[in-house]
Write a protein that holds these residues in place. Structure first.
Motif, short mmCIF file in Angstrom:
data_model
loop_
_atom_site.label_atom_id
_atom_site.label_comp_id
_atom_site.label_asym_id
_atom_site.label_seq_id
_atom_site.Cartn_x
_atom_site.Cartn_y
_atom_site.Cartn_z
N UNK A 5 1.14 -1.05 -0.04
CA UNK A 5 0.18 0.00 -0.09
C UNK A 5 1.01 1.38 0.13
N UNK A 6 0.34 2.22 -0.71
CA UNK A 6 1.00 3.64 -0.62
C UNK A 6 0.92 4.26 0.61
N UNK A 7 2.10 4.83 1.03
CA UNK A 7 2.03 5.76 2.25
C UNK A 7 1.20 6.88 2.21
N UNK A 12 3.94 10.28 6.17
CA UNK A 12 5.33 9.87 5.42
C UNK A 12 6.46 10.30 6.55
N UNK A 13 6.43 11.48 7.03
CA UNK A 13 7.56 11.69 8.17
C UNK A 13 8.03 10.67 9.02
N UNK A 14 6.61 10.15 9.59
CA UNK A 14 6.86 9.20 10.64
C UNK A 14 7.28 7.89 10.10
N UNK A 15 6.95 7.33 9.02
CA UNK A 15 7.32 6.25 8.33
C UNK A 15 8.75 6.13 8.09
N UNK A 16 9.15 7.39 7.26
CA UNK A 16 10.53 7.38 7.03
C UNK A 16 11.46 7.42 8.35
N UNK A 380 14.19 13.24 3.07
CA UNK A 380 13.80 12.11 2.22
C UNK A 380 12.36 12.13 2.18
N UNK A 381 11.46 12.31 3.42
CA UNK A 381 10.09 12.51 3.41
C UNK A 381 9.73 13.55 2.46
N UNK A 382 10.35 14.67 2.32
CA UNK A 382 9.70 15.53 1.42
C UNK A 382 9.88 15.08 0.02
N UNK A 383 11.07 14.62 -0.41
CA UNK A 383 11.24 14.05 -1.66
C UNK A 383 9.93 13.05 -2.02
N UNK A 384 9.75 12.29 -1.16
CA UNK A 384 8.46 11.21 -1.47
C UNK A 384 7.19 11.85 -1.59
N UNK A 385 6.95 12.85 -0.66
CA UNK A 385 5.88 13.75 -0.82
C UNK A 385 5.48 14.27 -2.16
N UNK A 386 6.72 14.71 -2.54
CA UNK A 386 6.64 15.45 -3.88
C UNK A 386 6.42 14.31 -5.03
N UNK A 388 4.47 11.65 -4.71
CA UNK A 388 3.10 11.15 -4.53
C UNK A 388 2.39 12.39 -5.23
N UNK A 389 2.91 13.43 -5.03
CA UNK A 389 2.13 14.67 -5.75
C UNK A 389 2.35 14.69 -7.17
N UNK A 390 3.43 14.23 -7.72
CA UNK A 390 3.43 13.98 -9.05
C UNK A 390 2.80 12.87 -9.79
N UNK A 391 2.22 11.86 -8.95
CA UNK A 391 1.47 10.92 -9.42
C UNK A 391 2.14 9.28 -9.19
N UNK A 392 3.04 9.17 -8.31
CA UNK A 392 3.65 7.87 -8.01
C UNK A 392 3.41 7.54 -6.52
#
Ligand code: RAT
Ligand code: ZN
Length: 419
Positions: A5-7, A12-16, A380-386, A388-392
Motif C-alpha cells: 500500500x502507498x504511504x 510519510x515523516x513518521x514512516x521515513x 527524504x520524506x519531502x522527496x517522497x511527498x513530491x 506522490x504529488x506528481x503521481x506515483x
C-alpha cells in the motif's frame, strides 16, 4: 511497480523516521580503531571533551592562549573545556550539543558541575561490551577506520600482526606519501623499499610493492587521501606521477576504490594544532580530469567547501566512476546537511552516500548518526511527498530499499564491484 500500500502523505515523516531508525548503517569514514589496535582507539569523557572541534570553540570563549592550553594535562584540558563550554556557557554548537546527546544516551548527568562522576562511569566500561553497545545506540554495524602505514605507532602494531575485526574495516590512508613525499620517502626506505627523493629509478615499482604488502596486511576496503583546496591535477609534479604510476594502478590491481577528500586548508592557525585547519574552495577541474583519465578506477569523493557541492553533483552526473559521499567536517551541521542532501537527491537520486561520521572518539558515533537521521528524515520524506504529488505511490518497501542503498549497499557495491 510496488504491490504494497502507498504511504499516506500525512504518515510519510513518521514512516521515513521509522525506517531510518530501524536500519543499521555503515559508517564509511571514521578515525576510530578496532580495540585490537590498543591505545590508538579513543573513548570516554576526557577524549570527548578534547575533540579538536571543541578545542577550536574553547578559544573563542576562554582567555587561555593555545600555548598555555597545550601545557595542561589531558584531564585538565577536559575540565577547562567542560567548565567553559558546558557550565559557563550554553552548549549550542553542533559539536558541544553532541557531547550532551552522548551523555544523555548513556543516561549520564548532562549538567554535572564536575567531570568526576562522569569519569567514574567511563572507567567501569570494558571495550568488548562497550563497543557493541555504542554501535547499537548509534545504529551502525561497521565503523570504517583510517589507517596510516607510515605512522610509526600504528605501523608497528600492524607489522606485529593484529586480528582483523569485521566491524572495523581498514582503509589504507596515504596522505604522507601523496602530500609530503619529500618528508616521508625516507620512512618508506626504512621499511625496506627502494624509493628515492625524486621518485625516479625503481620508485614506482617499489611503491607498488609497498602497497601490495600493506594491502595484504590491512585488507583495506579502499585507499584514501585528503587534499588541500589548492590541489590541481594533472600538474608537472611528483604527486601527479605517484598518483598515475603507483597509487591508481595499485587500486586497479587490488580492486580498491580511491577516496579523495578535497578542500582542507592546512594549519591556517598553527597554534591550534589539529584544530587549526581551515577550508578553501577547490578547483573542480582536478576531479573532472581524474574521472576522465581513469575510467577504470572508482572514486569516493567528498569536497570540504560548501561552494563545491553543486559542481560535484554535476560532475558525478557525467562520470559513473565517482561516488559523492558525506557532509564532511565543517559541513556536518544541520543547515548545510539539509541543503546538500536535498541537492544531491534532486540531482543524483539515491546514487550517493549521504553521510559518514568522521568520529575520532568512539561515543561520537551516537550523536553524529542520531543527528544525521534527524536531519535527513524530513528531507527524504519531502522527496517522497513530491513524488506522490506528481503521481506515483510510495510504499514502505520503496523507502526501505532507498535507505538501504544510501546508507549501506551503495558502499558495499562500490568496494566489491570488480569492473
Ligand atoms: O574531520 C576531522 O576530524 C578532520 O580533522 C580530518 O581528520 C579529516 O576528516 C580527514 O580525514 O582528513
Ligand atoms: Zn576524517
Amino acid at each position: 511497480m510496488t504491490t504494497q500500500p502507498s504511504i499516506a502523505i500525512s504518515q510519510m515523516d513518521s514512516i521515513v523516521g521509522d525506517v531510518l531508525a530501524g536500519t543499521s548503517f555503515i559508517d564509511i569514514h571514521t578515525h576510530l580503531f578496532t580495540p585490537a589496535l590498543g591505545s590508538l582507539g579513543l573513548w570516554g569523557i576526557d577524549e570527548l571533551l578534547t575533540y579538536h572541534y571543541l578545542e577550536a570553540e574553547l578559544f573563542r570563549f576562554s582567555p587561555i592562549t593555545p600555548e598555555q592550553y597545550w601545557t595542561l594535562s589531558k584531564s585538565q584540558r577536559a575540565d577547562l573545556v567542560w567548565k567553559t563550554l558546558f557550565v559557563d556557557n550554553t552548549p549550542l554548537s553542533e559539536a558541544s550539543r553532541g557531547v550532551i546527546a552522548v551523555l544523555d544516551a548513556l543516561k549520564l548527568d548532562t549538567a554535572s558541575n564536575t567531570l568526576e562522576p562522569l569519569r567514574a562511569y567511563f572507567r567501569k566500561q570494558t571495550l568488548d561490551e562497550y563497543v557493541p553497545r555504542v554501535f547499537r545506540l548509534a545504529g551502525i554495524t561497521h565503523a570504517v577506520m583510517t589507517n596510516d602505514p607510515l605512522d610509526p605507532e600504528e605501523a608497528v602494531r600492524w607489522t606485529r600482526g593484529i586480528e582483523t575485526d569485521p566491524h572495523f574495516p581498514a582503509v589504507l590512508r596515504i596522505d604522507r606519501i601523496l602530500n609530503q613525499w619529500s618528508a616521508h620517502h625516507d620512512a618508506l626506505a626504512a621499511q625496506g623499499y627502494g624509493v628515492d627523493a625524486n621518485a625516479g629509478g625503481q620508485t614506482m615499482r617499489e611503491l607498488r610493492r609497498f602497497f601490495a604488502d600493506w594491502v595484504e596486511r590491512m585488507k583495506p576496503v579502499y585507499m584514501a587521501v585528503s587534499l588541500e583546496d589548492t590541489f590541481l591535477f594533472p600538474v608537472d609534479d611528483i604527486r601527479t606521477r605517484l598518483f598515475r604510476e603507483a597509487v591508481l594502478p595499485a587500486c586497479r590491481e587490488f580492486g580498491l576504490p580511491m577516496s579523495l577528500m578535497i578542500g582542507v586548508r592546512r594549519l591556517i592557525n598553527p597554534a591550534l594544532r589539529l584544530a587549526g585547519d581551515g577550508v578553501g574552495r577547490a578547483d573542480m577541474h582536478a576531479v573532472q580530469n581524474i574521472a576522465l583519465e581513469f575510467p577504470e578506477n572508482r572514486f569516493l569523493i567528498s569536497m570540504l567547501s560548501r561552494e563545491n557541492q553543486h559542481e560535484l553533483c554535476v560532475i558525478a552526473r557525467k562520470f559513473r566512476n565517482l561516488l559523492p559521499f558525506g557532509c564532511w567536517w565543517f559541513l556536518n551541521n544541520p543547515s548545510i546537511v539539509e541543503e546538500m542532501t536535498r541537492e544531491r537527491l534532486e540531482m543524483l537520486g539515491t546514487s550517493f552516500i549521504p553521510q559518514h561520521s568522521d568520529a575520532r572518539i568512539l561515543e561520537q558515533v551516537i550523536y553524529k548518526w542520531r543527528n544525521t537521521r534527524r536531519t535527513i528524515g524530513p528531507i527524504l520524506a519531502r522527496s517522497y511527498k513530491l513524488l506522490i504529488a506528481d503521481g506515483r505511490n510510495v510504499s514502505r518497501d520503496d523507502v526501505q530499499r532507498d535507505v538501504n542503498r544510501l546508507f549501506r549497499t551503495n558502499f558495499e557495491n562500490w568496494i566489491q564491484r570488480a569492473d
